[in-house]
Motif scaffolding. Structure first.
Motif, PDB file in Angstrom:
ATOM      1  N   GLU A   1     -19.144 -33.539  55.136  1.00  0.00           N
ATOM      2  CA  GLU A   1     -19.003 -32.724  56.338  1.00  0.00           C
ATOM      3  C   GLU A   1     -17.558 -32.735  56.848  1.00  0.00           C
ATOM      4  O   GLU A   1     -16.865 -33.757  56.773  1.00  0.00           O
ATOM      5  CB  GLU A   1     -19.931 -33.229  57.445  1.00  0.00           C
ATOM      6  CG  GLU A   1     -21.416 -33.005  57.187  1.00  0.00           C
ATOM      7  CD  GLU A   1     -22.088 -34.130  56.433  1.00  0.00           C
ATOM      8  OE1 GLU A   1     -23.329 -34.196  56.440  1.00  0.00           O
ATOM      9  OE2 GLU A   1     -21.368 -34.985  55.836  1.00  0.00           O
ATOM     10  N   ASN A   2     -17.135 -31.578  57.337  1.00  0.00           N
ATOM     11  CA  ASN A   2     -15.811 -31.409  57.939  1.00  0.00           C
ATOM     12  C   ASN A   2     -14.671 -31.676  56.956  1.00  0.00           C
ATOM     13  O   ASN A   2     -13.584 -32.133  57.338  1.00  0.00           O
ATOM     14  CB  ASN A   2     -15.658 -32.312  59.177  1.00  0.00           C
ATOM     15  CG  ASN A   2     -16.720 -32.050  60.222  1.00  0.00           C
ATOM     16  OD1 ASN A   2     -16.975 -30.896  60.578  1.00  0.00           O
ATOM     17  ND2 ASN A   2     -17.355 -33.099  60.705  1.00  0.00           N
ATOM     18  N   THR A   3     -14.917 -31.418  55.674  1.00  0.00           N
ATOM     19  CA  THR A   3     -13.865 -31.448  54.659  1.00  0.00           C
ATOM     20  C   THR A   3     -13.889 -30.118  53.907  1.00  0.00           C
ATOM     21  O   THR A   3     -14.752 -29.271  54.142  1.00  0.00           O
ATOM     22  CB  THR A   3     -14.066 -32.595  53.653  1.00  0.00           C
ATOM     23  OG1 THR A   3     -15.149 -32.258  52.753  1.00  0.00           O
ATOM     24  CG2 THR A   3     -14.388 -33.914  54.353  1.00  0.00           C
ATOM     25  N   ASP A   4     -12.951 -29.953  52.999  1.00  0.00           N
ATOM     26  CA  ASP A   4     -12.921 -28.730  52.195  1.00  0.00           C
ATOM     27  C   ASP A   4     -14.136 -28.604  51.278  1.00  0.00           C
ATOM     28  O   ASP A   4     -14.383 -27.534  50.717  1.00  0.00           O
ATOM     29  CB  ASP A   4     -11.650 -28.693  51.338  1.00  0.00           C
ATOM     30  CG  ASP A   4     -10.393 -28.510  52.168  1.00  0.00           C
ATOM     31  OD1 ASP A   4     -10.519 -28.063  53.327  1.00  0.00           O
ATOM     32  OD2 ASP A   4      -9.297 -28.837  51.673  1.00  0.00           O
ATOM     33  N   TYR A   5     -14.876 -29.687  51.131  1.00  0.00           N
ATOM     34  CA  TYR A   5     -16.023 -29.705  50.207  1.00  0.00           C
ATOM     35  C   TYR A   5     -17.352 -29.816  50.948  1.00  0.00           C
ATOM     36  O   TYR A   5     -18.369 -30.199  50.371  1.00  0.00           O
ATOM     37  CB  TYR A   5     -15.855 -30.863  49.207  1.00  0.00           C
ATOM     38  CG  TYR A   5     -14.459 -30.898  48.641  1.00  0.00           C
ATOM     39  CD1 TYR A   5     -14.063 -29.992  47.668  1.00  0.00           C
ATOM     40  CD2 TYR A   5     -13.516 -31.806  49.131  1.00  0.00           C
ATOM     41  CE1 TYR A   5     -12.765 -29.998  47.167  1.00  0.00           C
ATOM     42  CE2 TYR A   5     -12.205 -31.817  48.636  1.00  0.00           C
ATOM     43  CZ  TYR A   5     -11.848 -30.905  47.659  1.00  0.00           C
ATOM     44  OH  TYR A   5     -10.556 -30.901  47.171  1.00  0.00           O
ATOM     45  N   ASP A   6     -17.340 -29.463  52.220  1.00  0.00           N
ATOM     46  CA  ASP A   6     -18.511 -29.561  53.088  1.00  0.00           C
ATOM     47  C   ASP A   6     -19.667 -28.744  52.517  1.00  0.00           C
ATOM     48  O   ASP A   6     -19.611 -27.519  52.440  1.00  0.00           O
ATOM     49  CB  ASP A   6     -18.143 -29.051  54.480  1.00  0.00           C
ATOM     50  CG  ASP A   6     -19.212 -29.340  55.524  1.00  0.00           C
ATOM     51  OD1 ASP A   6     -20.377 -29.559  55.145  1.00  0.00           O
ATOM     52  OD2 ASP A   6     -18.876 -29.338  56.727  1.00  0.00           O
ATOM     53  N   MET A   7     -20.733 -29.435  52.124  1.00  0.00           N
ATOM     54  CA  MET A   7     -21.860 -28.763  51.499  1.00  0.00           C
ATOM     55  C   MET A   7     -22.836 -28.164  52.502  1.00  0.00           C
ATOM     56  O   MET A   7     -23.807 -27.521  52.117  1.00  0.00           O
ATOM     57  CB  MET A   7     -22.567 -29.724  50.546  1.00  0.00           C
ATOM     58  CG  MET A   7     -21.672 -30.168  49.399  1.00  0.00           C
ATOM     59  SD  MET A   7     -22.493 -31.245  48.236  1.00  0.00           S
ATOM     60  CE  MET A   7     -23.663 -30.119  47.486  1.00  0.00           C
ATOM     61  N   THR A   8     -22.563 -28.352  53.786  1.00  0.00           N
ATOM     62  CA  THR A   8     -23.383 -27.693  54.801  1.00  0.00           C
ATOM     63  C   THR A   8     -22.820 -26.331  55.173  1.00  0.00           C
ATOM     64  O   THR A   8     -23.354 -25.664  56.063  1.00  0.00           O
ATOM     65  CB  THR A   8     -23.487 -28.558  56.077  1.00  0.00           C
ATOM     66  OG1 THR A   8     -22.200 -28.628  56.710  1.00  0.00           O
ATOM     67  CG2 THR A   8     -23.974 -29.962  55.754  1.00  0.00           C
ATOM     68  N   GLN A   9     -21.740 -25.904  54.509  1.00  0.00           N
ATOM     69  CA  GLN A   9     -21.098 -24.639  54.809  1.00  0.00           C
ATOM     70  C   GLN A   9     -21.203 -23.687  53.618  1.00  0.00           C
ATOM     71  O   GLN A   9     -21.415 -24.108  52.486  1.00  0.00           O
ATOM     72  CB  GLN A   9     -19.625 -24.859  55.170  1.00  0.00           C
ATOM     73  CG  GLN A   9     -19.409 -25.790  56.352  1.00  0.00           C
ATOM     74  CD  GLN A   9     -20.019 -25.253  57.638  1.00  0.00           C
ATOM     75  OE1 GLN A   9     -19.834 -24.093  57.988  1.00  0.00           O
ATOM     76  NE2 GLN A   9     -20.746 -26.107  58.342  1.00  0.00           N
ATOM     77  N   GLY A  10     -21.016 -22.383  53.883  1.00  0.00           N
ATOM     78  CA  GLY A  10     -20.988 -21.394  52.815  1.00  0.00           C
ATOM     79  C   GLY A  10     -22.348 -20.787  52.538  1.00  0.00           C
ATOM     80  O   GLY A  10     -23.390 -21.245  53.039  1.00  0.00           O
ATOM     81  N   MET A  11     -22.346 -19.742  51.725  1.00  0.00           N
ATOM     82  CA  MET A  11     -23.585 -19.017  51.430  1.00  0.00           C
ATOM     83  C   MET A  11     -24.639 -19.895  50.782  1.00  0.00           C
ATOM     84  O   MET A  11     -25.833 -19.736  51.023  1.00  0.00           O
ATOM     85  CB  MET A  11     -23.269 -17.817  50.529  1.00  0.00           C
ATOM     86  CG  MET A  11     -22.568 -16.675  51.240  1.00  0.00           C
ATOM     87  SD  MET A  11     -23.579 -15.962  52.575  1.00  0.00           S
ATOM     88  CE  MET A  11     -24.915 -15.250  51.623  1.00  0.00           C
ATOM     89  N   ALA A  12     -24.200 -20.831  49.912  1.00  0.00           N
ATOM     90  CA  ALA A  12     -25.168 -21.692  49.225  1.00  0.00           C
ATOM     91  C   ALA A  12     -25.938 -22.568  50.206  1.00  0.00           C
ATOM     92  O   ALA A  12     -27.053 -23.014  49.912  1.00  0.00           O
ATOM     93  CB  ALA A  12     -24.465 -22.559  48.188  1.00  0.00           C
ATOM     94  N   ALA A  13     -25.359 -22.834  51.375  1.00  0.00           N
ATOM     95  CA  ALA A  13     -26.034 -23.659  52.383  1.00  0.00           C
ATOM     96  C   ALA A  13     -27.051 -22.877  53.192  1.00  0.00           C
ATOM     97  O   ALA A  13     -27.796 -23.469  53.977  1.00  0.00           O
ATOM     98  CB  ALA A  13     -25.002 -24.286  53.318  1.00  0.00           C
ATOM     99  N   GLY A  14     -27.078 -21.543  53.007  1.00  0.00           N
ATOM    100  CA  GLY A  14     -28.032 -20.731  53.750  1.00  0.00           C
ATOM    101  C   GLY A  14     -27.690 -20.675  55.229  1.00  0.00           C
ATOM    102  O   GLY A  14     -26.666 -21.200  55.679  1.00  0.00           O
ATOM    103  N   PRO A  15     -28.551 -20.073  56.033  1.00  0.00           N
ATOM    104  CA  PRO A  15     -28.252 -19.927  57.463  1.00  0.00           C
ATOM    105  C   PRO A  15     -28.324 -21.234  58.233  1.00  0.00           C
ATOM    106  O   PRO A  15     -27.773 -21.335  59.331  1.00  0.00           O
ATOM    107  CB  PRO A  15     -29.332 -18.952  57.947  1.00  0.00           C
ATOM    108  CG  PRO A  15     -30.464 -19.130  56.983  1.00  0.00           C
ATOM    109  CD  PRO A  15     -29.822 -19.419  55.665  1.00  0.00           C
ATOM    110  N   TRP A  16     -28.998 -22.232  57.671  1.00  0.00           N
ATOM    111  CA  TRP A  16     -29.232 -23.456  58.446  1.00  0.00           C
ATOM    112  C   TRP A  16     -28.464 -24.647  57.886  1.00  0.00           C
ATOM    113  O   TRP A  16     -28.884 -25.790  58.037  1.00  0.00           O
ATOM    114  CB  TRP A  16     -30.737 -23.753  58.511  1.00  0.00           C
ATOM    115  CG  TRP A  16     -31.539 -22.555  58.905  1.00  0.00           C
ATOM    116  CD1 TRP A  16     -32.527 -21.954  58.198  1.00  0.00           C
ATOM    117  CD2 TRP A  16     -31.381 -21.773  60.109  1.00  0.00           C
ATOM    118  NE1 TRP A  16     -33.009 -20.866  58.868  1.00  0.00           N
ATOM    119  CE2 TRP A  16     -32.327 -20.715  60.047  1.00  0.00           C
ATOM    120  CE3 TRP A  16     -30.547 -21.856  61.215  1.00  0.00           C
ATOM    121  CZ2 TRP A  16     -32.443 -19.767  61.058  1.00  0.00           C
ATOM    122  CZ3 TRP A  16     -30.658 -20.911  62.221  1.00  0.00           C
ATOM    123  CH2 TRP A  16     -31.607 -19.880  62.139  1.00  0.00           C
TER     124      TRP A  16
END
Length: 599
Positions: free
Chosen positions: A327-342
């Motif tokens: 979280e809060n890095t360039d590799y944040d997996m909670t962000q982007g289309m792959a993470a979906g709306p939630w």
């Protein structure tokens, strides 16, 4: 022949291919404890049970060795046939285990991570090989026989050299690493088969007391200096094999780089190991500058074997690492289309195979069977000083629960579970159930679960502190066992109540059946929402009545036929609001009529 064996072995073995381990020296912790941590990130059919093996007087002269499937149920089981034997000792110490040994009654603790290596070996028995010992067996033997971490490292290494070592997989997973600790010190232990398949190559490096180290499915020990036994231990064959078999080292090169010589690098994909090391150090040692990008982790010494954190590390910090999705890095997996709306960081396996690529490998992951933190605390009696914080399933949906190593029994909800049968009593299924409910609306539900987990972990920390101040002897452990068992059972009950709470709070896109939770703008902009059906057509302006939402929104600012300025719909609503002050129904209706006439 080697390929045929690999296929046979993989058909019967679920490899624990992605475990992340951490070790913390006693002067690098906030309490003075030595810490070791492990997440068992295998695939399906993992065994999440924690088992207690009592101390025993051994009457047999030989100890049977079994081929362990490293999935559910891990062995030995009554149906298993030994693949060989080694001499038994007269007495074995009590210990906890999962697939691997966890901690024994003398506070010797372990944490495992499968690694790649340049050699592989076949197990003895029906697999046609001669190697007798795997890491699950070695870790248990080390705990059965040793009162110190150094003893465990030397015992496991010498037995593997004598009887042969085999890894869980072929070249991707043919080696292993263990974090091995006691209440005074910690060691990083690496081992792989030798080139004959009948022995082993191993090295161990002592962790400086003010340092931390991370291993994530790849060797990290670099220059080995066996002339300094207080810092390094290892097998005497490593130099000869490197020089005369692999031919990738010679004496004039200087100290042997164990990772460069014997590792087979990162498996799965680039950054599979390094990203987790970088992510873990970023949390535990944020002031230490380490690169996120690199060339080849095998040949380039990108990350040191250990680092000195500026601030001391707590067990809560380790909990945070195992819940990390960068979280809060360039590799944040909670962000982007792959993470979906939630903001869902869960990444299941890729598609049909026709689309090539890789997901980022996070530390927290959906396929974790369990995570444990081992604390070895020298200032307390061994029975209470050795503490395991156990978390079934993935840490983001779980809770770390304390179990002193001197407990006379473990809670049944943690010792009895089957990953193939839903059991609404077991701890593992409670957390697995919650995690899968969280997939509905991850960003909202995960925070709700996290708040509860952190609160319960704080309560457990308070419980541990209170017991630390009361216990003076191992004779008190039956009562202490009851206290910690009650705590664990209460936590599991709370987690079984969570699925219904989460559904009630977030059903049908609403929060608590009151207001709708909208899609985030940054996500919805990437969908066909913006190109969807247009707004309804506007009427000709000026229009009437102005109380019509369409008229108000389309013709606001225009003039009515009377020449008066067109009021907005909100003016009408303000007028109506004032009418609500009339308690008399006739006066209320009259007021509304005036509002309509004036507007």
């Amino acid at each position: 022949m080697m390929l045929a064996w690999c296929l046979l072995l993989l058909a019967e073995l679920k490899i624990a291919t992605a475990c992340t381990t951490i070790i913390v020296g006693r002067n690098a912790t906030n309490t003075g404890a030595v810490l070791a941590a492990h997440s068992d990130d295998g695939f399906s059919n993992g065994d999440a049970r924690i088992l207690l093996h009592p101390a025993q007087v051994q009457t047999e002269k030989m100890r049977p060795v079994y081929f362990d499937q490293e999935d559910f149920p891990h062995g030995p089981t009554p149906s298993m046939t030994p693949i060989g034997y080694i001499p038994q000792v007269n007495f074995t110490y009590g210990y906890f285990s999962n697939t691997y040994g966890i901690i024994n009654e003398y506070q010797v603790g372990m944490a495992e991570s499968t690694c790649s290596a340049v050699f592989g070996a076949k197990p003895a028995g029906k697999y046609g090989g001669k190697a007798l010992l795997s890491i699950d067996t070695l870790s248990r033997i080390g705990l059965e026989r040793c009162k110190t971490a150094r003893c465990a490292v030397q015992t496991m290494g010498s037995l593997a050299v004598k009887y042969g070592f085999f890894g869980a997989g072929s070249f991707e997973g043919s080696a292993e690493s263990l974090m091995v600790i006691d209440s005074q010190e910690g060691w990083i232990f690496h081992i792989l088969p030798d080139n004959t398949g009948t022995s082993a190559i191993w090295a161990a490096q002592r962790v400086p007391d003010d340092h931390i180290g991370i291993v994530a499915n790849m060797f990290t020990i670099r220059e080995v200096d066996l002339t300094k036994p207080n810092e390094f231990l290892g097998s005497s064959n490593m130099h000869d094999i490197a020089q005369n078999v692999l031919k990738n080292w010679k004496p004039e090169d200087g100290l042997l780089d164990f990772t460069k010589v014997f590792s087979d690098g990162e498996y799965a994909h680039k950054y599979y190991s390094g990203r987790r090391m970088w992510g873990g150090y970023k949390i535990l040692a944020p002031t230490v500058t380490l690169p996120a990008e690199y060339g080849d982790l095998k040949f380039d010494q990108v990350y040191p074997t250990t680092v000195a954190p500026e601030n001391v590390v707590s067990r809560d910090d380790l909990f945070k690492v195992y819940r990390s999705y960068y979280e809060n890095t360039d590799y944040d997996m909670t962000q982007g289309m792959a993470a979906g709306p939630w903001g869902n960081p869960t990444r299941f396996n890729g598609g049909s195979g026709k689309v090539h690529g890789n997901w980022e490998r996070s530390i927290g992951i959906y396929r974790t069977t369990h995570t444990h933190i081992v604390e070895a605390r020298a200032w307390l009696p061994n029975a209470l000083g050795g503490m395991v914080w156990y978390s079934p399933h993935t840490a983001s949906a779980s809770c770390f629960v304390p179990f002193p190593c001197g407990m006379v029994s473990l809670p049944e909800v943690y010792t009895e579970t089957n990953p193939n049968i839903l059991d609404k009593v077991s701890a593992y299924w409670a957390h697995r159930y919650v995690f899968n409910i969280m997939q509905i609306k991850f960003s909202h539900m995960s925070q709700y679960v996290m708040n509860m987990s952190v609160s319960l972990e704080k309560n457990s920390s308070d419980l541990v502190a209170s017991m630390d101040s009361l216990v003076t002897s191992s004779n008190q452990m039956p009562n202490i066992t009851t206290v910690f068992t009650d705590n664990a059972n209460a936590i599991v009950e709370k987690f079984w109540s969570l699925p219904d709470q989460l559904i009630m709070l977030y059903a049908d896109g609403f929060y608590n059946d009151s207001y709708s939770i909208s899609y985030p703008d940054e996500w919805i902009n990437g969908t066909n929402y913006v190109s969807g059906p247009p707004q309804a057509p506007c009427p000709p302006c000026p229009c009437t009545p102005i109380t019509s939402p369409q008229c108000s929104s389309c013709c606001k600012g225009e003039e009515k036929m009377t020449g008066k300025e067109t009021p907005s719909i909100c003016v009408f609503r303000e007028c109506v609001t004032r009418c609500s002050q009339h308690e008399d129904d006739l006066k209320y209706r009259s007021c509304i009529a005036k509002c309509d006439a004036n507007c």
